[in-house]
Design a protein around this motif. Structure first.
Motif, mmCIF file in Angstrom:
data_model
loop_
_atom_site.group_PDB
_atom_site.id
_atom_site.type_symbol
_atom_site.label_atom_id
_atom_site.label_comp_id
_atom_site.label_asym_id
_atom_site.label_seq_id
_atom_site.Cartn_x
_atom_site.Cartn_y
_atom_site.Cartn_z
ATOM 1 N N UNK A 21 -6.349 41.995 -12.429
ATOM 2 C CA UNK A 21 -5.025 41.681 -11.889
ATOM 3 C C UNK A 21 -4.091 41.342 -13.045
ATOM 4 N N UNK A 22 -2.812 41.450 -12.779
ATOM 5 C CA UNK A 22 -1.830 40.912 -13.713
ATOM 6 C C UNK A 22 -1.442 39.539 -13.190
ATOM 7 N N UNK A 23 -1.041 38.677 -14.071
ATOM 8 C CA UNK A 23 -0.742 37.299 -13.676
ATOM 9 C C UNK A 23 0.365 37.244 -12.630
ATOM 10 N N UNK A 24 1.369 38.096 -12.762
ATOM 11 C CA UNK A 24 2.474 38.097 -11.805
ATOM 12 C C UNK A 24 2.086 38.603 -10.429
ATOM 13 N N UNK A 25 1.040 39.425 -10.350
ATOM 14 C CA UNK A 25 0.616 40.005 -9.073
ATOM 15 C C UNK A 25 -0.642 39.359 -8.513
ATOM 16 N N UNK A 26 -1.098 38.305 -9.125
ATOM 17 C CA UNK A 26 -2.363 37.696 -8.716
ATOM 18 C C UNK A 26 -2.241 37.046 -7.341
ATOM 19 N N UNK A 27 -3.278 37.249 -6.527
ATOM 20 C CA UNK A 27 -3.352 36.567 -5.242
ATOM 21 C C UNK A 27 -3.614 35.091 -5.506
ATOM 22 N N UNK A 28 -3.466 34.225 -4.510
ATOM 23 C CA UNK A 28 -3.757 32.804 -4.725
ATOM 24 C C UNK A 28 -5.184 32.610 -5.265
ATOM 25 N N UNK A 29 -5.309 31.739 -6.260
ATOM 26 C CA UNK A 29 -6.615 31.493 -6.870
ATOM 27 C C UNK A 29 -6.697 30.050 -7.341
ATOM 28 N N UNK A 30 -7.930 29.621 -7.589
ATOM 29 C CA UNK A 30 -8.200 28.312 -8.170
ATOM 30 C C UNK A 30 -8.735 28.538 -9.581
ATOM 31 N N UNK A 31 -8.361 27.690 -10.507
ATOM 32 C CA UNK A 31 -8.871 27.773 -11.868
ATOM 33 C C UNK A 31 -9.894 26.649 -12.066
ATOM 34 N N UNK A 32 -10.936 26.956 -12.814
ATOM 35 C CA UNK A 32 -11.971 25.964 -13.079
ATOM 36 C C UNK A 32 -11.927 25.548 -14.539
#
Length: 122
Positions: A21-32
């Motif tokens: 994915x590209x950062x601008x098009x990323x679906x909702x996510x959680x970072x660890x």
């Protein structure tokens, strides 16, 4: 890349797929965010080819024991969880380090764009 941590329970093997994915098009996510720990004490997870029509083609990824334990704790029993984990989503095995040199400067933006930042201390 974002990691789709596939559902499982208890002692089921940890399985995922990676989605470019590209950062601008990323679906909702959680970072660890977590302590990597001893790089020599690795565990295996299975990573399925996201581009295939079935989940039959997989690669074994080696992750630190701390990462493996975090994935086991974060995995849901009934649905996929979308995560960004630097050790998995950034190619750590590339000889020329091109990807790492491009991705590491983006880490601040990645953490800011995450819906939630999870911290695992072990």
């Amino acid at each position: 890349r974002l990691m789709e941590l596939l559902p499982g329970e208890g002692s089921d093997p940890i399985s995922c797929s990676l989605r470019p994915v590209t950062l601008g098009d990323a679906q909702p996510f959680e970072a660890l965010s977590y302590v990597w720990g001893n790089p020599h004490g690795t565990r295996s997870i299975f990573c399925f080819d996201h581009g295939s029509n079935s989940n039959t083609k997989s690669t074994t990824l080696l992750v630190t024991a701390n990462c493996w334990h975090a994935l086991r704790r974060l995995r849901l029993e009934d649905k996929t969880r979308i995560l960004w984990i630097d050790a998995i989503c950034i190619n750590q095995y590339q000889e020329d380090r091109v990807e790492k040199s491009q991705q590491i400067p983006l880490m601040g933006n990645i953490y800011r764009r995450a819906n939630c930042v999870l911290v695992y201390l072990g």
